[in-house]
Design an enzyme around this catalytic site. Sequence first.
Site, short mmCIF file in Angstrom:
data_model
loop_
_atom_site.label_atom_id
_atom_site.label_comp_id
_atom_site.label_asym_id
_atom_site.label_seq_id
_atom_site.Cartn_x
_atom_site.Cartn_y
_atom_site.Cartn_z
N CYS A 1 18.22 10.68 -38.52
CA CYS A 1 18.11 9.89 -37.30
C CYS A 1 17.26 8.66 -37.64
O CYS A 1 16.09 8.80 -38.01
CB CYS A 1 17.46 10.71 -36.19
SG CYS A 1 17.08 9.76 -34.70
N CYS B 1 19.93 3.47 -31.76
CA CYS B 1 20.27 4.33 -32.88
C CYS B 1 20.13 3.52 -34.15
O CYS B 1 20.92 2.60 -34.39
CB CYS B 1 21.69 4.87 -32.73
SG CYS B 1 22.24 5.83 -34.15
#
Length: 327
Positions: A228, A77
Amino acid sequence: MELEIIKCHGSGNDFLIIDEITNNYTFSEIQRAEIAKALCSRETELGADGILYLQKSDHADGVMRVFNTDGSEASMCGNGLRCAARYICGLLGKKEAIIETMKADLHVSEQENIFPDVTTFQVEISPVSFSLKDLPLILDQETLLNEKVSELSEELKFTAVAVPNPHLIAMVEEKHLQGDFQGELSSKLNGPNKWFPDGVNVSFVKSISKGNIYVRTFERGVGFTNACGTAMSASTLVTCLLGLNNLEEKVNVYNNGGMVQCIAHKYEDGYKIDLIGNATFMYRAGVTIDMDDYSFTTGPKADFGEQVSYGKLQSEVKQFLDTNMKG
């Protein structure tokens, strides 16, 4: 059980940090997933896109594990890594560090602020693979590079890339960002389907001008998110390969939560991307959680006072997008 959490975000992609480095927390894997589902639910006063469990490493400066709102674990991430980088660097009194993630040990470093009074970190996004087996994507070919897949769309072309979590990227126009198609396609590919057995992050990318792109992402295990980090990184690399931007040059990547900068690099053995953006701490709070049913209560929140500066960045981003996204 008593926990201390920090609510933080990268580009509006928000997380709860749980420090297992300095605290004597002990969780089973099932408990990690259930805690994420409980604390990250948007129906609670905390709510987040995921939990960053920070742990000791036997060879790096720390470990980051990411659990999504549905309890699944993400292999990486990018936005979360910036927040983890800030926390671990602060803990160790360093300006740069190596953080262990599921697939790779990644270099992170504090950078000059991307916007006044907005704490900024650069993180390495790698490994990068265009091999469909690494996503995995079940198609009768080895790669998918700006090609149509008629069963997914008769109009759009897609690129598949793992960084290392899986991404499906389409270059689009403003009209494609309207309506429900991205959400419908993303839900289809993250439910039972014959193409992506493990699901996939789906990004629609609009090229605004040289050096400027907009990315909207439906994140696997989360849904539509403000941003993201790995998607923005992968999207930057795709635009460079398509000749819309240049390798080794900064690209401003705008999103619904703000903006970051990405630099895609080519090496003899492949690619990697630098992701540069905010690591904003919102508040610190104590949480008392019942480990039988995962109900919890939250104590007073100590605000870091950083969101005002980030709000100014968001206002400038909104003005830029309002002016430049049409057409």
